[in-house]
Write an enzyme that holds these catalytic residues in place. Structure first.
Site, PDB file in Angstrom:
ATOM      1  N   GLU A 242       0.843  -1.189   0.000  1.00 15.18           N
ATOM      2  CA  GLU A 242       0.000   0.000   0.000  1.00 15.18           C
ATOM      3  C   GLU A 242       0.884   1.246   0.000  1.00 15.18           C
ATOM      4  OE1 GLU A 242      -2.055   0.149   3.676  1.00 15.18           O
ATOM      5  OE2 GLU A 242      -2.865   2.142   3.353  1.00 15.18           O
TER       6      GLU A 242
ATOM      7  N   ASP B  54      -0.931  -1.485   5.652  1.00 15.32           N
ATOM      8  CA  ASP B  54      -0.733  -0.963   7.009  1.00 15.32           C
ATOM      9  C   ASP B  54      -1.635  -1.691   7.984  1.00 15.32           C
ATOM     10  OD1 ASP B  54       1.040   0.848   6.031  1.00 15.32           O
ATOM     11  OD2 ASP B  54      -0.343   2.553   6.035  1.00 15.32           O
TER      12      ASP B  54
ATOM     13  N   ASP C  23      -3.742  -0.870   9.979  1.00 12.43           N
ATOM     14  CA  ASP C  23      -4.834  -0.038  10.484  1.00 12.43           C
ATOM     15  C   ASP C  23      -6.096  -0.314   9.670  1.00 12.43           C
ATOM     16  OD1 ASP C  23      -4.340   1.136   8.063  1.00 12.43           O
ATOM     17  OD2 ASP C  23      -3.539   3.010   8.893  1.00 12.43           O
TER      18      ASP C  23
ATOM     19  N   ASP D 270      -7.630   1.477   7.424  1.00 11.71           N
ATOM     20  CA  ASP D 270      -7.487   1.717   5.986  1.00 11.71           C
ATOM     21  C   ASP D 270      -6.757   0.568   5.298  1.00 11.71           C
ATOM     22  OD1 ASP D 270      -8.882   3.983   5.673  1.00 11.71           O
ATOM     23  OD2 ASP D 270      -7.148   5.358   5.672  1.00 11.71           O
TER      24      ASP D 270
END
Ligand code: 0RA
Length: 686
Positions: free
Chosen positions: A471, A544, A546, A548
């Site tokens: 990403e 990541d 997280d 997102d």
């Protein structure tokens, strides 16, 4: 047999050359210096001129007949028969007889006016016949109209054949007298002699033996080739009768070449075409044929065209009876004429829109065509000089045929509409095929051309190689530094990728991120998916840690699930598990994947011993390459989750994906975590 059939009688034709005549001219011959002494002094003088006239032909035969190969050898026949053809086409001869004898003799006989035998105005000591036979390009000077009709136009003249023949005999029956002259390698072996009186007979016979010194000792006329040439001449000059004779011994074992045959095709090229397409189903009942003759002037043409339903088209064309297998300006003229007239017809019947896509290739796709043109001083192109280059020819053909075809179409509207539909269908079929091809080509080049963003690994095969889908560009940068170049490839994706569950096919194909991914994988999508083309053994989604990141991962999984389910089934898809926290205590440090992991570490590894520093990574891009390697990429230390669709889940998996791929990233994240929990030890790659 009629009187004409027995034009000269075998005895006269095959009589030996008198020894005195043979000696007459030979001494001055530079081409044949081995021969004897001269006879009459006057005759020698003219022989010198003659020699100087034809010597260049023997020195450089290629300049005159295009070489010394088999094609050139048979060109001699064309040259000789064309002269008789001129006579026939001008209406002076009713038939032409071709005979191939044992021993390599070939003769061409016509019942025309006969080559003039009176003294030549410029060389009063010689007959016109002798000048014609021994001077380059002498033919046309006598009666230019006669020589404008056919082969004489392209022809280098019978004198070239004479120069390249070991022996050549000419016999002329004219004014009830039979004349004869014999030549050897272009040299007269005596003067024109009067053989005797003949009644009811006239015409010319040229009988010759090609010179082995020029064409090689094994050079032979091929019966089949001569037969076909003779027949095509008959087609090209509709109405002229050509009689074929061949010594039976020469055609033993050769199929379809008879010892005797008569060709006469009153309808010329139309007959030719009908013969060629015999038994083939046609689009229109009628064939389109015509002929435009302008006696005395240049620009005559004849054509025959038919459209077949189940056959590839072909074009046969001639210029001045010389085959032009590579086409050229005249053939182009025909194609354009057919297309333009069809366009006009389409306009008349309100079909011009559909007709717009039609090209000459569509018109010619299943079209059988014959075209013959006669023009002055044609120019030929190409390696083998098989292509007509004269621009004027194209214009003449186009104008003549366009008009005629237009009338033909207008006169039979039903037939015209049938043809119109046919060519439009061909065009539509072609466009369809082109589209399919383009798609196929695109998939092929995609396989070859890797996206620019991809940092590929150096390993050749898929086995042992991994693709990290990362990403963002900055994480991509770190990953590129952290990777093992031999086995690990990195493809950075910018931001969120397209949600394939909600996007249409069209959008999917246009999406650069996904098409980069598909290119990098090399295995195609959907029904085109090919396991063996997959370029990596492991495809690892590295986002990541997280929400997102989870969203992007779930979007990617959805993409794979929808477009390459087999890739998942075969166990190629993985999720990397990057850490969320870094815990440090003095010289001791460890990474935690999530909150639970962090708590566990705090309670075990870092228990007591003072303050623990806890750093939270905002994203992969924040990690040093070494950290990224250590925690996420190094096969010896990392944790990978294999993405699987459990057998039990399969029935509702599709629904679940549909449900979860709405606009609730948390739900998707939960789904991923749920699946991760189902991954047992065997699925973990540590
Ligand atoms: C020049 C003039 C004339 C006829 C010919 C040539 C001629 C040449 C060949 C070659 C083979 N067969 C031929 N037949 C005729 C016309 C002579 C006249 O006016 O009578």
């Amino acid at each position: 047999m009629t009187d004409n059939d027995d034009l000269f009688g075998g005895a006269a034709a095959k009589r030996a050359t008198p020894a005195s005549a043979r000696n007459a001219a030979v001494k001055v011959s530079r081409a044949a210096p081995q021969q004897g002494t001269p006879g009459e002094a006057g005759y020698d003088a003219s022989a010198i001129e003659v020699l100087e006239g034809l010597e260049p032909v023997r020195r450089r035969p290629g300049m005159y007949i295009g070489g010394t190969d088999e094609k050139a050898l048979h060109h001699l026949f064309a040259e000789v028969i064309d002269n008789s053809m001129d006579e026939a086409v001008a209406g002076h001869a009713a038939f032409i007889e071709v005979e191939l004898e044992e021993g390599g003799w070939l003769s061409v006989t016509d019942n025309g006016r006969g080559i003039p035998v009176d003294p030549h105005p410029k060389f009063p000591k010689k007959s016109a016949l002798e000048v014609i036979m021994t001077t380059l390009h002498a033919g046309g000077k006598f009666d230019s109209k006669v020589y404008e009709t056919s082969g004489g136009l392209h022809g280098v003249g019978v004198s070239v054949v004479n120069a390249l023949s070991e022996i050549l005999e000419v016999e002329v029956a004219r004014g009830q007298t039979l004349y004869r002259q014999v030549f050897a390698r272009g040299l007269p072996q005596g003067k024109l002699e009067t053989v005797g009186r003949v009644l009811n007979r006239r015409g010319t016979r040229v009988r010759f033996k090609p010179d082995h010194q020029i064409f090689g000792k094994d050079a032979r006329f091929q019966p089949r080739r001569l037969f076909k040439m003779a027949r095509s001449k008959a087609y090209l000059f509709g109405g002229v009768e050509i009689r074929w004779k061949c010594a039976p011994s020469l055609i033993e074992g050769i199929e379809n070449v008879p010892a005797e045959a008569t060709f006469k095709f009153p309808n010329g090229l139309k007959d030719y075409l009908l013969h060629d397409i015999e038994g083939k189903e046609l689009v229109t009942d009628q064939i389109f044929s015509g002929k435009i003759t302008k006696p005395g002037s240049h620009g005559s043409l004849e054509w025959a065209v038919a459209w077949m339903t189940n056959e590839d088209g072909f074009s046969t064309s001639y210029c001045n009876t010389v085959p032009t297998p590579e086409g050229g300006t005249h053939e182009n003229g025909l194609r354009i004429a057919l297309l333009r007239a069809l366009r006009e017809h389409a306009e008349r019947v309100g079909q011009s829109k559909r007709m717009a896509a039609v090209t000459t290739d569509d018109v010619m796709a299943t079209c059988a065509s014959m075209l013959s043109v006669f023009i002055r001083e044609p120019e030929f192109q190409g390696q083998t000089k098989d292509k007509l280059a004269t621009v004027e020819a194209g214009r003449i053909v186009e104008n003549a045929i366009r008009d005629t075809f237009d009338h033909w179409l207008a006169a039979a509207p039903q037939q015209a509409n049938k043809l119109l539909d046919w060519v439009i269908d061909r065009a539509e079929e072609r466009l369809r095929r082109r589209q399919e091809k383009e798609v196929a080509r695109k998939t092929a080049t995609r396989k070859l051309r890797l996206p620019g963003k991809l940092a590929d690994c150096s390993n050749a095969g898929a086995k042992g190689s991994e693709l990290f889908i990362v990403e963002g560009d900055s994480a991509g940068g770190s990953a590129k530094q952290a990777r093992d170049r031999a086995t690990q490839a990195v493809l950075p994706l910018r931001g969120k990728i397209l949600n394939v569950a909600s996007a249409g096919r069209e959008k999917l194909h246009q999406n650069q991120q996904l098409s980069d991914l598909v290119q990098a994988l090399g295995c195609g999508t959907g029904s085109h998916y090919k396991s063996s083309d997959l370029r990596y053994e492991k495809v690892i989604i590295m986002t990541d840690a997280d929400v997102d990141g989870a969203h992007i991962a779930s979007l990617l999984i959805t993409f794979f699930y929808r477009q390459m389910p087999k890739l998942i089934d075969d166990g190629h898809l993985y999720l990397a598990v990057p850490p969320l926290y870094r815990l440090t205590q003095g010289s001791k440090s460890a990474y935690a994947r999530d909150d639970a992991d962090r708590e566990k570490l705090l309670k075990t590894v870092f228990k007591g011993n003072g303050k623990v520093e806890i750093g939270r990574f905002k994203g992969l891009g924040e990690m040093l390459p070494a950290q990224l390697k250590e925690t996420t990429m190094d096969p010896k230390k990392r944790l990978l989750l294999k993405v699987v669709v459990e057998a039990d889940d399969k029935p509702e998996a599709s629904d679940t994906v549909e449900r979860l791929m709405g606009n609730k990233p948390e739900a998707r994240f939960a789904f991923i975590q749920e699946r991760a929990a189902f991954a047992d030890e065997a699925d973990l790659d540590i």
